[in-house]
Design an enzyme around this catalytic site. Structure first.
Site, PDB file in Angstrom:
ATOM      1  CE  LYS A 187      -3.854   2.029   2.669  1.00 25.46           C
ATOM      2  NZ  LYS A 187      -4.697   1.900   3.877  1.00 25.46           N
TER       3      LYS A 187
ATOM      4  CB  SER B 281      -7.714   3.838   2.819  1.00 31.15           C
ATOM      5  OG  SER B 281      -6.954   3.177   3.807  1.00 31.15           O
TER       6      SER B 281
ATOM      7  CB  SER C  43      -8.212   1.081   5.729  1.00 31.56           C
ATOM      8  OG  SER C  43      -8.693   2.401   5.717  1.00 31.56           O
TER       9      SER C  43
END
Lengths: 449, 449
Positions: B78, B147, B171
């Site tokens: 990420k 996210s 997330s």
């Protein structure tokens, strides 16, 4: 106002003078740069210091007509903390010259309050034990303590009124005790550590230095992001737990007597002082701290350990890293559970006390470059409680020794108020001012009290 | 072994094949790069992807003859997580092209275990809500969730067998539920977050994605720094608390029925299933989470808020930042105390259950770019407990919906074992394999079970 006098002022006094128009940010910056020029060659507190950059910041503040509770106040920033306009090397040759992309939260909040970042203060390697170049401001044959060596020494030598350090073991409190300044470790988590190189996140906190409790309280409010309010003035005599701690036998006998005498004086002054019994689980806290911080450190520095082994100091490799590599995940988790239990038990202790009083260090700053014994601090650090080192003693060699004052988790303001009561009684018995710092320029810590 | 088949293997299988000499790291890398070339134009999971850099890593591993539990395993990272050889922009134009000086701990540990970092996966801006470009791998008109959008989508589309995300609210778990992969949020603090951009440190954790629980367990062991051990195989039928949570009314009625049906099926399969009553303090946990994470966010991003306001998305400014700026330090501290109380109360709940079973999301991935509702996750995140989203349902639109399985703090391994029991009963009732992913290429999640 004479430029020559400015460096003697505290943070609140400087901000008031600047905000009142009595002096410009540039004049303040020049006064402290002059003081630095005088003291830095002996103290070596700064890793990075660029006078032109300092003056540019000051002129910018003057030009923009900014306001803020720290307007024009010079601040030194430990070099473990990121700054976007100054190099940040974390005390390691691996990161020499590194320039972070953003300011750490505590730096951003300082600047937003109007502070001038004077430079980066020397830190031990990765905020552990391998020392930087800084010398004790009073006796250059001694350590200023560590790992926030430069931050404590810079405040003690009047080169800045405020400094940012950090504490994972005793890195703020120990240098404060040795250097004779006020050191503060906040309740864990209240001052955010984003942008501070993580040593061991379960214990890492910011740490603050100032010459007065009032300035500590002011800076703390700025960094937790709240409107500054004065320390409560109407504190009754506190309930004090005199706490020898399981590490008492390591304290220099002369200093043991100073602490015992202090407890007696506080009782005579009206405080309710009793011997604080710590829960038996507390005996294991020092070892739990050692395991937790060491294991987290070796995970955090996995890359450096694998790829830059020869650039790590022998002290780090053979100390914290060895302990961390030898500690299994299961032992680590057991230590975390032990810490949780102790924290809850300590909450109960604080139902009986407004603060605990304990040694901050085993005694005065030792001769040599070893940054000294942190064992009087590590258990409190693990407990996540707020602690202060307040300079009230002079040790057998004539050097400062601090008393550690410990509050309940989240009760930092209450700790400040009780600490001020204690400080007044210990530093100025029967109204007499007693010089506490054996500095080149001796004077009471705070003429205003 | 055919290169074309490699991307269908899980992490453990790949590492076993490479370590056994059946295939080279380079061959694995090429197979996944081929798969990425096929799927990435529709999914848009990567923020940074450089095939030459991937192949160079793979060749280096082959050349050095390295070993490790993830040898040759491709991992997506990420873009909120620092990488020293790839740009890291935190989902924000402010940091476009930024190149960190060191790998985050989780990246360093992945590489040490032999993993190949395939690239940086799309994140919402600063891991909050403003979405990146990633589309749902099954239906491009829908969000993959966020996210950790790119990480979940990349695993769901077989572009990597493992991915690193993070979770501060939902997330990791939410995108796992939407995309039909296994998502795991560890016990707070067990996977260190050094080098991960701090959103709200009191709640931030790493998050992992894989297609199987076994691969999650393997990767988790690597990242907590312990020798990987298989999930315990002899688990008795677990004691399951069916937990509607205070957010139950927000769950799509069709999905409510799926969850209720699952509880009934697990009871029929031999589990001891009862309705779990949460302590009344838990009703306030969602709001406490909102205050804590928002206030910590505005402190952490003080500089960006002051100096780069126009480069922050309206969604961020009017959402988390507004809440954070409106929350006083006192309210924040009260919320922190509330969270502490809830955590201790929840420990007591887990004396009666091996795991809690709750919705992971309100339903299937919504149409549009909004990353969806995280409210089924936020309270668990605040509790610091380990959670999994396991893909066992197909929703009314034919898209995956996960079940959230929640363990006691520190009992991640026990959660894995109980979760596997649950997964087997729900995904393969009466021994029948049921395809769970409405992927372009439907198949059971793990043929090996």
């Amino acid at each position: 106002m004479s430029y020559r006098a400015l460096h003697r002022l505290g943070a609140a006094e400087i901000a008031a003078a600047v905000r009142g128009g009595a002096v410009s940010c540039e004049a303040v910056a020049r006064a402290f740069l002059d003081r630095i020029a005088e003291r830095e060659p002996a103290v070596l507190a700064f890793e990075h210091l660029d006078p032109a950059q300092v003056l540019a910041q000051a002129r910018q503040l003057d030009k923009l007509g900014r306001d803020g509770p720290l307007l024009g106040v010079p601040v030194a920033v430990k070099d473990i903390i990121d700054t976007r306009d100054m190099p940040t090397a974390y005390g390691s040759p691996i990161y020499a010259g590194h320039r972070p992309v953003r300011d750490a939260t505590c730096v951003a909040l300082s600047r937003r309050a109007g502070a001038i970042v004077m430079g980066k203060a020397v830190t031990a390697e990765f905020a552990v034990v391998h020392p930087g170049k800084t010398r004790h401001p009073v006796d250059p044959s001694r350590t200023p303590g560590g790992s926030s060596s430069g931050s404590a020494a810079a405040v003690a030598a009047d080169m800045v009124p405020l400094a940012l350090g950090t504490q994972t073991t005793g890195s703020t409190i120990k240098p404060a005790s040795y250097c004779g300044v006020v050191g503060y470790r906040p309740t864990f988590g209240t001052i955010r550590c984003s942008g501070v190189m993580e040593s061991a996140g379960s214990c890492d906190t910011a740490g603050l230095y100032a010459r007065t409790l009032e300035d500590i309280s002011l800076y703390r409010d700025v960094l937790v992001g709240t409107e500054p309010v004065p320390i409560a003035g109407d504190t009754p005599a506190p309930r004090i737990g005199f706490c020898r701690t399981p590490q008492w036998d390591r304290v220099d006998p002369a200093c043991q007597r100073l602490f015992e005498d202090a407890a007696a004086r506080l009782a005579r002054a009206g405080a309710h002082v009793t011997e604080a019994e710590l829960p038996p689980e507390f005996d294991a806290a020092e070892e739990a701290h050692r395991l937790i911080t060491s294991r987290e450190f070796v995970l955090n520095f996995a890359w450096e350990i694998e790829h830059r082994w020869s650039d790590l100091s022998p002290a780090l490799r053979e100390g914290k890293i060895r302990v961390g590599l030898d500690c299994s995940h299961e032992r680590y988790r057991a230590a975390c559970r032990q810490a949780d239990i102790c924290r809850n038990r300590l909450d109960a202790v604080f139902e009986r006390y407004d603060l605990l009083l304990a040694p901050a260090t085993t005694g005065e700053a030792p001769v040599g470059t070893n940054t000294g014994d942190s064992s009087l601090c590590s258990s409190w650090t693990l407990m996540h409680v707020p602690t202060l080192s307040v300079p009230v003693f002079t040790g057998p060699a004539g050097l400062p020794v601090g008393v550690q004052l410990i509050g309940a988790r989240g009760e930092d303001r209450k700790l400040f108020a009780a600490a001020r009561w204690v400080y007044r009684k210990l530093a100025f018995p029967a109204g007499k001012r007693r010089p506490l710092q054996a500095d080149t320029d001796p004077r009471p810590l705070n003429g205003g009290w």
